[in-house]
Design a protein around this motif. Structure first.
Motif, mmCIF file in Angstrom:
data_model
loop_
_atom_site.group_PDB
_atom_site.id
_atom_site.type_symbol
_atom_site.label_atom_id
_atom_site.label_comp_id
_atom_site.label_asym_id
_atom_site.label_seq_id
_atom_site.Cartn_x
_atom_site.Cartn_y
_atom_site.Cartn_z
ATOM 1 N N HIS A 83 11.824 -22.983 18.746
ATOM 2 C CA HIS A 83 13.068 -23.890 19.009
ATOM 3 C C HIS A 83 13.125 -25.353 18.675
ATOM 4 O O HIS A 83 13.896 -26.224 18.160
ATOM 5 C CB HIS A 83 13.806 -23.594 20.341
ATOM 6 C CG HIS A 83 14.566 -22.141 20.325
ATOM 7 N ND1 HIS A 83 15.456 -21.995 19.473
ATOM 8 C CD2 HIS A 83 14.116 -21.019 20.864
ATOM 9 C CE1 HIS A 83 15.860 -20.723 19.782
ATOM 10 N NE2 HIS A 83 14.865 -20.068 20.696
ATOM 11 N N LEU A 85 10.937 -26.845 16.741
ATOM 12 C CA LEU A 85 10.828 -26.976 15.075
ATOM 13 C C LEU A 85 12.226 -26.980 14.581
ATOM 14 O O LEU A 85 12.211 -27.912 13.817
ATOM 15 C CB LEU A 85 9.796 -26.031 14.498
ATOM 16 C CG LEU A 85 8.339 -25.975 15.061
ATOM 17 C CD1 LEU A 85 7.673 -24.625 14.460
ATOM 18 C CD2 LEU A 85 7.572 -27.100 14.533
ATOM 19 N N ILE A 86 13.017 -26.072 14.948
ATOM 20 C CA ILE A 86 14.206 -26.038 14.453
ATOM 21 C C ILE A 86 15.079 -27.068 14.564
ATOM 22 O O ILE A 86 15.787 -27.878 13.890
ATOM 23 C CB ILE A 86 15.014 -24.787 14.793
ATOM 24 C CG1 ILE A 86 14.400 -23.474 14.039
ATOM 25 C CG2 ILE A 86 16.559 -24.821 14.512
ATOM 26 C CD1 ILE A 86 14.774 -21.984 14.748
ATOM 27 N N ASN A 87 14.938 -27.348 16.115
ATOM 28 C CA ASN A 87 15.962 -28.704 16.500
ATOM 29 C C ASN A 87 15.355 -29.885 15.858
ATOM 30 O O ASN A 87 16.388 -30.997 15.495
ATOM 31 C CB ASN A 87 16.089 -28.711 18.079
ATOM 32 C CG ASN A 87 16.889 -27.574 18.458
ATOM 33 O OD1 ASN A 87 17.658 -26.927 17.956
ATOM 34 N ND2 ASN A 87 16.404 -27.247 19.911
ATOM 35 N N GLY A 88 14.317 -30.088 15.672
ATOM 36 C CA GLY A 88 13.475 -31.279 15.019
ATOM 37 C C GLY A 88 13.249 -31.275 13.429
ATOM 38 O O GLY A 88 12.749 -32.283 12.985
ATOM 39 N N ASN A 89 13.957 -30.398 13.009
ATOM 40 C CA ASN A 89 13.830 -30.157 11.324
ATOM 41 C C ASN A 89 12.336 -30.538 11.106
ATOM 42 O O ASN A 89 11.946 -31.089 10.048
ATOM 43 C CB ASN A 89 14.637 -31.333 10.839
ATOM 44 C CG ASN A 89 14.926 -30.798 9.526
ATOM 45 O OD1 ASN A 89 14.803 -29.736 8.975
ATOM 46 N ND2 ASN A 89 15.293 -31.749 8.425
ATOM 47 N N MET A 90 11.550 -29.606 11.739
ATOM 48 C CA MET A 90 10.078 -29.808 11.568
ATOM 49 C C MET A 90 9.573 -28.183 11.122
ATOM 50 O O MET A 90 10.012 -27.344 11.068
ATOM 51 C CB MET A 90 9.093 -30.129 12.743
ATOM 52 C CG MET A 90 9.619 -31.349 13.162
ATOM 53 S SD MET A 90 8.667 -31.924 14.793
ATOM 54 C CE MET A 90 9.665 -31.113 16.161
ATOM 55 N N SER A 91 8.212 -28.317 10.606
ATOM 56 C CA SER A 91 7.526 -27.195 10.488
ATOM 57 C C SER A 91 6.078 -27.019 10.641
ATOM 58 O O SER A 91 5.488 -28.322 10.864
ATOM 59 C CB SER A 91 7.615 -26.827 8.875
ATOM 60 O OG SER A 91 6.853 -27.529 8.062
ATOM 61 N N THR A 95 4.729 -30.771 9.176
ATOM 62 C CA THR A 95 4.544 -31.449 10.423
ATOM 63 C C THR A 95 3.269 -31.592 10.888
ATOM 64 O O THR A 95 2.688 -32.604 11.506
ATOM 65 C CB THR A 95 5.611 -31.072 11.392
ATOM 66 O OG1 THR A 95 6.943 -31.081 10.263
ATOM 67 C CG2 THR A 95 5.772 -32.363 12.517
#
Length: 145
Positions: A83, A85-91, A95
């Protein structure tokens, strides 16, 4: 999307017998529901309990390892990392430079902390949806304590 996902479990103590009890409780709950799961309880980098149901894919042990690696690396549940990663637009790869062959940000692995000691174990489930994997662990913990 549930943003209040449990990140970790903190106990007053944890040992191999308790890890075995939790692993068996997860197995029993899944069996009662006719759910096929893989389970692993790992303490201080040694495995206490592993079970992989008959009809699961041969690579299911790799899913468990990859989820547990995320929980160990971030010291929080693999579902909460997913969650974040999704919320922070990360991978994981871009990242954090983590190899996605070794790390999987899907629910189903929760770190166990002991008060005044830090992280001592992970409990990992795979085979259901990632949220169901996560909540199966929590349900087993509630009925164990």
């Amino acid at each position: 999307m549930n943003t209040n996902i449990l990140r970790k479990i903190t106990l007053s103590q944890f040992d191999n017998r308790l890890g075995l009890e939790i692993g068996l409780k997860i197995h029993d709950l899944a069996k009662q529901r006719n759910q096929q799961v893989a389970i692993q309880v790992e303490r201080l980098n040694h495995i206490i309990f592993t079970y992989i149901d008959n009809d699961l894919p041969a690579d299911k042990h790799l899913w468990i390892k990859r989820k547990a690696n995320v929980a160990k690396h971030f010291e929080e549940s693999s579902l909460s990392v997913k969650h974040d990663l999704i919320n922070g637009n990360m991978s994981l790869k871009e990242t954090f430079a983590l190899d996605e062959d070794q790390y999987l940000a899907k629910g189903g692995s929760i770190p166990i902390f002991v008060e005044n000691a830090g992280m001592v174990a992970t409990i990992t489930v795979s085979g259901l949806s990632d949220e169901e994997d996560h909540f199966l662990i929590l349900e087993a913990m509630k009925t164990t304590f």
